[in-house]
Write a protein that holds these residues in place. Sequence first.
Motif, PDB file in Angstrom:
ATOM      1  N   UNK A  31       0.825  -1.208   0.000  1.00  0.00           N
ATOM      2  CA  UNK A  31       0.000   0.000   0.000  1.00  0.00           C
ATOM      3  C   UNK A  31       0.861   1.261   0.000  1.00  0.00           C
ATOM      4  N   UNK A  32       1.997   1.206   0.691  1.00  0.00           N
ATOM      5  CA  UNK A  32       2.906   2.358   0.705  1.00  0.00           C
ATOM      6  C   UNK A  32       3.534   2.590  -0.663  1.00  0.00           C
ATOM      7  N   UNK A  33       3.739   1.518  -1.410  1.00  0.00           N
ATOM      8  CA  UNK A  33       4.340   1.614  -2.737  1.00  0.00           C
ATOM      9  C   UNK A  33       3.346   2.096  -3.791  1.00  0.00           C
ATOM     10  N   UNK A  34       2.060   1.920  -3.526  1.00  0.00           N
ATOM     11  CA  UNK A  34       1.034   2.229  -4.519  1.00  0.00           C
ATOM     12  C   UNK A  34       0.931   3.738  -4.757  1.00  0.00           C
ATOM     13  N   UNK A  35       0.944   4.111  -6.018  1.00  0.00           N
ATOM     14  CA  UNK A  35       0.810   5.525  -6.406  1.00  0.00           C
ATOM     15  C   UNK A  35       0.053   5.568  -7.732  1.00  0.00           C
ATOM     16  N   UNK A  36      -1.186   5.976  -7.667  1.00  0.00           N
ATOM     17  CA  UNK A  36      -2.050   5.966  -8.844  1.00  0.00           C
ATOM     18  C   UNK A  36      -1.679   7.073  -9.816  1.00  0.00           C
ATOM     19  N   UNK A  37      -1.861   6.796 -11.096  1.00  0.00           N
ATOM     20  CA  UNK A  37      -1.637   7.816 -12.112  1.00  0.00           C
ATOM     21  C   UNK A  37      -2.837   8.746 -12.202  1.00  0.00           C
ATOM     22  N   UNK A  38      -2.605   9.953 -12.683  1.00  0.00           N
ATOM     23  CA  UNK A  38      -3.680  10.911 -12.919  1.00  0.00           C
ATOM     24  C   UNK A  38      -3.693  11.268 -14.398  1.00  0.00           C
ATOM     25  N   UNK A  39      -4.884  11.519 -14.970  1.00  0.00           N
ATOM     26  CA  UNK A  39      -4.947  11.839 -16.407  1.00  0.00           C
ATOM     27  C   UNK A  39      -4.280  13.167 -16.719  1.00  0.00           C
ATOM     28  N   UNK A  40      -3.715  13.258 -17.926  1.00  0.00           N
ATOM     29  CA  UNK A  40      -3.056  14.484 -18.379  1.00  0.00           C
ATOM     30  C   UNK A  40      -3.995  15.285 -19.262  1.00  0.00           C
ATOM     31  N   UNK A  41      -3.796  16.610 -19.333  1.00  0.00           N
ATOM     32  CA  UNK A  41      -4.592  17.416 -20.270  1.00  0.00           C
ATOM     33  C   UNK A  41      -4.199  17.082 -21.705  1.00  0.00           C
ATOM     34  N   UNK A  42      -5.064  17.413 -22.689  1.00  0.00           N
ATOM     35  CA  UNK A  42      -4.748  17.135 -24.093  1.00  0.00           C
ATOM     36  C   UNK A  42      -3.435  17.783 -24.520  1.00  0.00           C
ATOM     37  N   UNK A  43      -2.719  17.104 -25.404  1.00  0.00           N
ATOM     38  CA  UNK A  43      -1.457  17.617 -25.917  1.00  0.00           C
ATOM     39  C   UNK A  43      -1.705  18.630 -27.028  1.00  0.00           C
ATOM     40  N   UNK A  44      -1.045  19.770 -26.937  1.00  0.00           N
ATOM     41  CA  UNK A  44      -1.036  20.738 -28.031  1.00  0.00           C
ATOM     42  C   UNK A  44       0.398  20.847 -28.502  1.00  0.00           C
ATOM     43  N   UNK A  45       0.696  20.225 -29.627  1.00  0.00           N
ATOM     44  CA  UNK A  45       2.068  20.151 -30.106  1.00  0.00           C
ATOM     45  C   UNK A  45       2.487  21.458 -30.737  1.00  0.00           C
ATOM     46  N   UNK A  46       3.641  21.989 -30.355  1.00  0.00           N
ATOM     47  CA  UNK A  46       4.167  23.193 -30.971  1.00  0.00           C
ATOM     48  C   UNK A  46       4.598  22.902 -32.404  1.00  0.00           C
ATOM     49  N   UNK A  47       4.635  23.934 -33.221  1.00  0.00           N
ATOM     50  CA  UNK A  47       4.936  23.749 -34.636  1.00  0.00           C
ATOM     51  C   UNK A  47       6.409  23.485 -34.892  1.00  0.00           C
ATOM     52  N   UNK A  48       7.254  23.736 -33.915  1.00  0.00           N
ATOM     53  CA  UNK A  48       8.682  23.457 -34.081  1.00  0.00           C
ATOM     54  C   UNK A  48       9.207  22.742 -32.852  1.00  0.00           C
ATOM     55  N   UNK A  49      10.170  21.821 -33.036  1.00  0.00           N
ATOM     56  CA  UNK A  49      10.711  21.107 -31.879  1.00  0.00           C
ATOM     57  C   UNK A  49      11.441  22.054 -30.949  1.00  0.00           C
TER      58      UNK A  49
END
Length: 334
Positions: A31-49
Amino acid sequence: MKITTLVLGALLLGTGIYAYSMYHSVKKTADEMFEERTPLPPTVLQTEPVSKGNKPKATQSDMAAVIDTEAISIRAGESVPAIQANLDQKEPFTVLVMGVDEREHDRGRSDAMILLSVNPARESILMFNIPRDTRTAIAGHGTVDKINHAYAFGGVDMSVRTVELFLQVPVHFYVKVNMEGFARIIDTLGGVRVQNTMAFDYGGYHFTQGSIELTGDQALAYSRMRFEDPRGDLGRNTRQRQIVDGVLQKSLQMSTVFSLNELLEGIGSSVRTDITFEEMKILMTKYRKNLHGTKQIEIQGSGATIGGIWYYIVEAKERQRIRSILVEHMQPPQ
């Protein structure tokens, strides 16, 4: 007869109390090791790396790889569905193992990223590294960068989501291990045996060629060397997979909650996962006996310097090849 009955009763009661105490000790650690993930907001990809806020300047020969990588990222969007695996039904699942190099006042980066596909119907585990310098879209961050930077930007959630976008397959579970904690796991298991393809010195240790037995600290050094390896980071990836495979094989030999307690004791602070205690029990009772082999593959790519930064470029065709192998492995055998 009465005395014998009393003695036997006391022994059974003592054993029951000990087993109950051990069971709850394991559950508390899990139980101490357990760490749930949380959803991320939608990705908005920039036009240049982007990397560290610098505008990259790619050479003409690099641009084909850059455009190819960005096109995949844009097409991918946020289309990977959040699919759960039903462990009670012994369904196949994927798990992302992250070896994290954490530092004081710094979240650090994922020093190792290994994806496992576990399919009891095929009685096998498929394993491969995702090279840490792989250039891809960072989910929920809006940039294209090295994949191991996802952990620095957004921790486990962003790392898992980025891997899902990179391969277009769902990641059902994750296990995050501090590298020093990984050494303690290996010592608890009694060490691991690997087949070393080249003799070398690293971290104060000498590693001979051939079959060698490694302690936790030795395994950590063995898995970190790359500059003396003709294959560089790819050679290191191979050694990391050897160590993880060794840990898996030793772990699959455990058969009771007492063994699990021995493994978890002392490493709880070094490991985080979204695998619950109940799911751990299912893996031990329903999956362990059906997993007999490990298959390893390698992601092929090429190096490119973009904006003065070196990246590992994985083209669309290679991503599709890896994805096809994964999808096939997750299916029942024909």
